[in-house]
Design an enzyme around this catalytic site. Structure first.
Site, short mmCIF file in Angstrom:
data_model
loop_
_atom_site.label_atom_id
_atom_site.label_comp_id
_atom_site.label_asym_id
_atom_site.label_seq_id
_atom_site.Cartn_x
_atom_site.Cartn_y
_atom_site.Cartn_z
N PHE A 202 -36.47 4.32 -17.21
CA PHE A 202 -37.08 5.44 -17.92
C PHE A 202 -36.01 6.45 -18.35
O PHE A 202 -35.11 6.78 -17.58
CB PHE A 202 -38.06 6.21 -17.01
CG PHE A 202 -39.20 5.41 -16.46
CD1 PHE A 202 -40.43 5.38 -17.10
CD2 PHE A 202 -39.06 4.70 -15.26
CE1 PHE A 202 -41.50 4.67 -16.57
CE2 PHE A 202 -40.12 3.99 -14.73
CZ PHE A 202 -41.34 3.96 -15.38
N ASP A 203 -36.14 6.97 -19.56
CA ASP A 203 -35.47 8.21 -19.92
C ASP A 203 -36.21 9.34 -19.21
O ASP A 203 -37.33 9.15 -18.71
CB ASP A 203 -35.50 8.38 -21.44
CG ASP A 203 -34.84 9.67 -21.89
OD1 ASP A 203 -33.84 10.09 -21.27
OD2 ASP A 203 -35.32 10.27 -22.87
N GLY A 204 -35.59 10.51 -19.19
CA GLY A 204 -36.22 11.63 -18.49
C GLY A 204 -37.08 12.50 -19.39
O GLY A 204 -38.29 12.38 -19.43
N PHE A 319 -37.89 2.70 -21.43
CA PHE A 319 -38.67 3.67 -22.19
C PHE A 319 -37.80 4.85 -22.60
O PHE A 319 -37.13 5.46 -21.76
CB PHE A 319 -39.84 4.20 -21.34
CG PHE A 319 -40.86 3.16 -20.97
CD1 PHE A 319 -41.86 2.80 -21.86
CD2 PHE A 319 -40.84 2.56 -19.71
CE1 PHE A 319 -42.82 1.86 -21.51
CE2 PHE A 319 -41.78 1.62 -19.36
CZ PHE A 319 -42.78 1.27 -20.26
#
Length: 351
Positions: A202-204, A319
């Site tokens: 995941f991106d943040g 993502f």
């Protein structure tokens, strides 16, 4: 007169009532055959129980919906991307390995992945889809064939925790309806993925977290962003569209931990962010802790490209909310999913 064209062209012949009735009857026969075949399938996995009715999301059984037609022997091209069988089969194999491990450890528990195959094709394709699923030995027990209509209205009824599609318009519609969703993009080169450990990256900002800090960066610059993060280090970020999905993954991980399977857990999660650990990383980690969530690996890149890190991780899905990260991941062989949420979408549309 009705049925004629202007000028001297020939009259249009309307479809005959008989041919339309024949087509409808054929579709009904195909669907009946598909339903009968599917109802007789014997699987080792119990069917999931309802979490309470439409609008109530399941606490543990969550759904990955693959829109279009991923289980075929040919490439399926739709608006928003291209889906191929190898990519989806690898993802599904990893999911099914998690399910089989959970079934071994918790034979009476129904908290597992449940996959819904959602397509806007007509019901008559059902037999072909079922034969393909059976050929690959996959356990997909839920279909939604909408006959040309948008499937988004069914997402709440299916208690959807994650919706994946190659159609960016439908993904945007789902995001606006409050459902975690992303547009799928396949890799531009072949990479071998694990089929015994599901890896999710995941991106943040604007993915796990809100775009609050991203707005500061886009509108006021990097220095103001760093200042804002330091001032608010102990204030948790608001949740983003995929926070709930990470939470669901964490619930399944804890079921393995409870059986002393932490080191052999078949689910691994990653945070891959452009933030700098020293200047803005503390707030991210404190936010996750305030949510009661763990993430297995946190990689702070301080603006460096994400592609090389993703090649090392080899996640089944990554993502991100920004297309240039998605495109960089694709070039190096990573499977990426674009989350159309937050202020970055405004800048992408104007660029």
């Amino acid at each position: 007169a009705a049925g004629t064209m202007s000028g001297s062209g020939p009259e249009e012949t309307p479809p005959s009532k008989t041919s339309e009735e024949d087509r409808q009857q054929e579709a009904e026969r195909d669907w009946a055959a598909a339903k009968a075949f599917y109802d007789n399938l014997v699987t080792q996995r119990p069917r999931p129980v309802s979490a309470g009715g439409p609008g109530v999301r399941s606490s543990g059984v969550f759904y990955t919906l693959l829109q279009d037609n991923p289980i075929t022997k040919t490439t399926v091209t739709k608006k928003g991307g291209t889906l191929t069988v190898d990519f989806h089969i690898f993802n599904l194999q990893a999911l099914e390995h998690v399910n089989s491990r959970l079934l071994e450890l918790y034979p009476d528990d129904e908290e597992r992945f449940d996959i819904v195959l959602m397509t806007n094709n007509h019901a008559q394709v059902g037999v072909r889809l079922i034969n393909s699923i059976n050929h690959y030995g996959l356990t997909i027990e839920r279909f939604c064939m909408t006959g040309g209509e948008s499937p988004i209205g069914y997402l709440t009824a299916y208690l959807t925790n994650l919706y994946l599609s190659a159609d960016s318009d439908k993904v945007q519609e789902a995001i606006e309806a409050g459902i975690a969703s992303a547009t799928m993009f396949t890799a531009n080169k072949d990479v071998v993925y694990s089929d015994t450990q599901l890896r999710v990256a995941f991106d943040g900002d604007a993915v796990l977290f809100s775009d609050e800090s991203e707005q500061i960066f886009k509108e006021q610059g990097l220095d103001r962003f760093f200042e804002h993060e330091q001032l608010n280090e102990n204030k948790p970020l608001a949740q983003g569209p995929l926070k709930g999905f990470l939470e669901d993954l964490g619930k399944l991980q804890k079921k393995f931990y409870a059986k002393n399977e932490r080191l052999n857990c078949p689910i691994r999660t990653y945070l891959v962010t452009a933030r700098s650990a020293a200047s803005s990383g503390a707030r991210v980690l404190k936010t996750l802790r305030s949510w009661g969530l763990e993430i297995d690996e946190a990689l702070f890149l301080a603006g460096a490209p994400k592609g090389p890190i993703l090649v090392k991780i080899r996640p089944h899905i990554f993502f991100d909310d920004q297309m240039f990260h998605i495109e960089g991941a694709q070039k190096l062989g990573a499977i990426a999913a674009h989350v159309p949420y937050g202020i970055a979408q405004k800048y992408q549309k104007s660029s």
